[in-house]
Design a protein around this motif. Structure first.
Motif, PDB file in Angstrom:
ATOM      1  N   UNK A  37     112.284  49.776  77.228  1.00  0.00           N
ATOM      2  CA  UNK A  37     112.248  51.232  77.131  1.00  0.00           C
ATOM      3  C   UNK A  37     112.373  51.858  78.510  1.00  0.00           C
ATOM      4  N   UNK A  38     113.051  53.011  78.587  1.00  0.00           N
ATOM      5  CA  UNK A  38     113.060  53.743  79.849  1.00  0.00           C
ATOM      6  C   UNK A  38     111.688  54.398  80.007  1.00  0.00           C
ATOM      7  N   UNK A  39     111.129  54.353  81.200  1.00  0.00           N
ATOM      8  CA  UNK A  39     109.790  54.908  81.361  1.00  0.00           C
ATOM      9  C   UNK A  39     109.810  56.434  81.349  1.00  0.00           C
ATOM     10  N   UNK A  40     108.631  57.012  81.207  1.00  0.00           N
ATOM     11  CA  UNK A  40     108.507  58.462  81.334  1.00  0.00           C
ATOM     12  C   UNK A  40     108.833  58.858  82.772  1.00  0.00           C
ATOM     13  N   UNK A 175     115.830  65.090  81.679  1.00  0.00           N
ATOM     14  CA  UNK A 175     116.536  64.189  80.779  1.00  0.00           C
ATOM     15  C   UNK A 175     117.626  64.955  80.030  1.00  0.00           C
ATOM     16  N   UNK A 178     119.167  62.243  73.910  1.00  0.00           N
ATOM     17  CA  UNK A 178     118.943  60.817  73.741  1.00  0.00           C
ATOM     18  C   UNK A 178     118.089  60.210  74.837  1.00  0.00           C
ATOM     19  N   UNK A 179     117.572  61.052  75.708  1.00  0.00           N
ATOM     20  CA  UNK A 179     116.647  60.559  76.723  1.00  0.00           C
ATOM     21  C   UNK A 179     117.302  60.019  77.980  1.00  0.00           C
ATOM     22  N   UNK A 244     106.554  63.867  75.749  1.00  0.00           N
ATOM     23  CA  UNK A 244     107.645  64.485  75.005  1.00  0.00           C
ATOM     24  C   UNK A 244     107.137  64.825  73.609  1.00  0.00           C
ATOM     25  N   UNK A 246     107.933  65.393  70.071  1.00  0.00           N
ATOM     26  CA  UNK A 246     109.064  65.130  69.171  1.00  0.00           C
ATOM     27  C   UNK A 246     109.341  66.328  68.258  1.00  0.00           C
ATOM     28  N   UNK A 251     109.620  68.436  76.534  1.00  0.00           N
ATOM     29  CA  UNK A 251     108.448  67.946  77.256  1.00  0.00           C
ATOM     30  C   UNK A 251     107.391  69.046  77.290  1.00  0.00           C
TER      31      UNK A 251
ATOM     32  N   UNK B 220     113.591  62.848  74.816  1.00  0.00           N
ATOM     33  CA  UNK B 220     112.481  62.014  75.224  1.00  0.00           C
ATOM     34  C   UNK B 220     112.980  60.742  75.860  1.00  0.00           C
ATOM     35  N   UNK B 221     112.241  60.221  76.819  1.00  0.00           N
ATOM     36  CA  UNK B 221     112.567  58.909  77.358  1.00  0.00           C
ATOM     37  C   UNK B 221     111.699  57.868  76.687  1.00  0.00           C
ATOM     38  N   UNK B 222     110.887  58.279  75.732  1.00  0.00           N
ATOM     39  CA  UNK B 222     110.014  57.303  75.085  1.00  0.00           C
ATOM     40  C   UNK B 222     110.464  57.070  73.652  1.00  0.00           C
ATOM     41  N   UNK B 223     111.270  56.002  73.460  1.00  0.00           N
ATOM     42  CA  UNK B 223     111.544  55.582  72.096  1.00  0.00           C
ATOM     43  C   UNK B 223     112.945  55.828  71.592  1.00  0.00           C
ATOM     44  N   UNK B 224     113.646  56.814  72.099  1.00  0.00           N
ATOM     45  CA  UNK B 224     114.946  57.159  71.548  1.00  0.00           C
ATOM     46  C   UNK B 224     115.926  55.993  71.562  1.00  0.00           C
TER      47      UNK B 224
END
Lengths: 264, 254
Positions: A37-40, A175, A178-179, A244, A246, A251, B220-224
């Motif tokens: 996963x990309x980090x926060x 971001x 898609x992040x 984030x 959803x 954010x 989001x960078x968390x999960x997508x």
């Protein structure tokens, strides 16, 4: 029933093996999925919020330790007296401000005449971006970069140009859809002492030094703190940060970097 | 008699200066001035906050955000004018509880109440300065209102002379307004109820400030990006565990 037992036992063993295999593979896939996963985006350490308030900037751009109560009080009283002169005549500001201050530091950076910004550079986080002007949306909020310029930083054209007295506002996305990481993804990793450079249309470059990095919930955004008047040319770099949401698809926080001009 | 002429002599140049100023400055009727003030703590009130206003002609829009004052208690809030346009030194020795600053102690700094920041469509003039029922009644609040002010108040605000003062300090930590000293503004109220808690001198802004936070995040960078992998993995684990449990039960059943 009882005659079928051996066969059922073998079938049971196979089923158990399959089940265990499924669990093992599942765990591995999960681990890979979460691990890559990309980090926060980075956040400033909570402690930086204890840094000096914006108003005390008058006490001395070069004086890092000016966050004492005395400095803050001293500047707030002079602020009130000269509020209009600094806003009406930006070029005349620094000299008149300096002369009225009881403790003006040695070499004060002279403010510049207006000239729009064209590029911002943040060397410590390897960011270089062209700048385009953006205004306010109908609801009074700041417009954000979009379309072809989504991943470029933007200058709020209602804020002072770089080098003028007041807070120059530059924003960028953290971001994209898609992040994917955007231009200011690493903004929260800036620390006091780091520099920011902004090129102007007239060819001059204004250099700022970061003195505070902070993160605020958007629903408790400190408008006066971020956009309020300053006595010297300053810079505000703004992006999103924190968790984030959803549901809201955004954010919950804004990361704000405060810097003041040290060279121009 | 002699005294009045002396006063008139003093007043004449002052009036001239006053009437000359607006002509040189901006045309108040059409101009919008935007003002901001961080609210600084007085009397160790424990609070903080900020005030933001836009004044067009005689119309004032103002937003006041306050945190950390005494909860469940009214906080009178005003715009003062006519003093030095500044807040008192928080270390100033006042006439109140253990040297606390009382409202009248610092009148030279911030001047008299000219606007009462009431809610519920109540009067906003100085006459409503102690309209306790219509002031914010908690220690943390956001106040926002648009209203009209008289010409001289509008002029003072356009010149950036206004000072925002929030009142109400629990000096003795009792959790309510009490104490032996009565207010210097109304002797039926404890002084704690009217002593200044926060103060901020308005300054003209250098920009038209954007409202609220900035929407600079697209996703989001968390999960997508790994949603599929994670969902698949979780499904496998669940299926495997389920099958295992089912199989165990069948074996014990038989």
């Amino acid at each position: 029933m009882s005659t079928e037992q051996p066969g059922q036992g073998r079938r049971g063993a196979i089923l158990t093996a399959l089940a265990v295999l499924a669990v093992v593979v599942g765990v591995v896939v999960l681990a890979v999925g979460i691990g890559t996963q990309r980090p926060d985006p980075p956040s400033p350490p909570a402690a930086t919020s204890a840094a000096e308030p914006t108003e005390s900037s008058a006490a001395g751009p070069d004086d890092e330790g000016s966050s004492t109560m005395d400095a803050a009080e001293g500047s707030s009283t002079t602020d009130a007296a000269e509020g209009s002169s600094t806003t009406d005549a930006p070029e005349a500001g620094p000299t008149s401000t300096a002369s009225e201050q009881q403790e003006s530091p040695g070499p004060e950076v002279a403010a510049l005449a207006p000239s729009e910004p064209v590029e911002v550079r943040l060397p410590s986080i390897d960011v270089t971006s062209p700048l385009h002007p953006l205004g306010l949306a109908d609801d009074g909020t700041l417009q954000v970069p979009s379309g072809d310029r989504y991943h470029e930083a933007a200058w709020y054209d209602g804020s002072p140009t770089p080098g003028e007295i007041g807070p120059t506002v530059i924003e960028g996305h953290v971001t994209g859809a898609g992040g994917v990481e955007s231009v200011f993804f690493e903004l929260g990793a800036l620390r006091p002492g780091d520099t920011a450079e902004v090129d102007r249309e007239d060819g001059r470059t204004v250099t700022y030094e970061v003195y505070r990095v902070d993160q605020f919930p958007k629903d408790a955004f400190p408008t006066v703190d971020v956009y309020g008047p300053t006595d010297v040319p300053e810079l505000r770099l703004i992006t999103c940060g924190g968790e984030f949401d959803e549901q809201e698809q955004s954010h919950v926080d804004n990361t704000v970097v405060y810097a003041r001009m040290i060279e121009g | 008699m002699k005294r009045t002429t002396a006063l008139a002599a003093l007043a004449a140049p002052a009036l001239l200066a006053l009437s000359a100023a607006p002509a040189n400055a901006h045309d108040i009727d059409n101009a919008t001035v935007e003002l901001m003030a961080p609210l600084e703590e007085l009397n160790d009130s424990g609070g903080s906050g900020e005030a933001w206003a836009k004044v067009t002609g005689n119309e004032v829009w103002i937003k006041v955000e306050v945190q950390g004052l005494l909860d469940s208690s009214p906080h009178a809030q005003h715009i003062h004018l006519g003093g030095a346009g500044e807040c008192p030194d928080p270390a100033m020795e006042g006439s109140g509880f253990e040297g606390a600053i009382r409202t009248t102690d610092a009148i030279d700094s911030y001047g008299e109440v000219r606007v009462s920041l009431t809610g519920n469509d109540a009067d906003t003039s100085e006459a409503a300065a102690l309209d306790v029922a219509n002031f914010p009644a908690d220690g943390t609040y956001t106040y926002e209102r648009t209203f009209e002010v008289p010409d001289d108040v509008a002029e003072g605000l356009h010149h950036g002379d206004g000072v925002v003062v929030i009142h109400g300090v629990d000096h003795n930590g009792s959790g309510e307004y009490d104490g032996e000293q009565m207010s210097d503004l109304d002797n039926s109220l404890p002084s704690e109820a009217t002593d200044p808690a926060l103060c901020g001198a308005f300054q003209e802004t250098q920009m038209s400030a954007p409202g609220g936070g900035v929407q600079t995040g697209g996703g989001s960078t968390s999960g997508m990006e790994n949603t599929g992998l994670i969902a698949g993995g979780a499904l496998l684990v669940a299926a495997g565990a389920g099958a295992f449990a089912l199989n165990q039960r069948r074996r014990t059943d038989s």
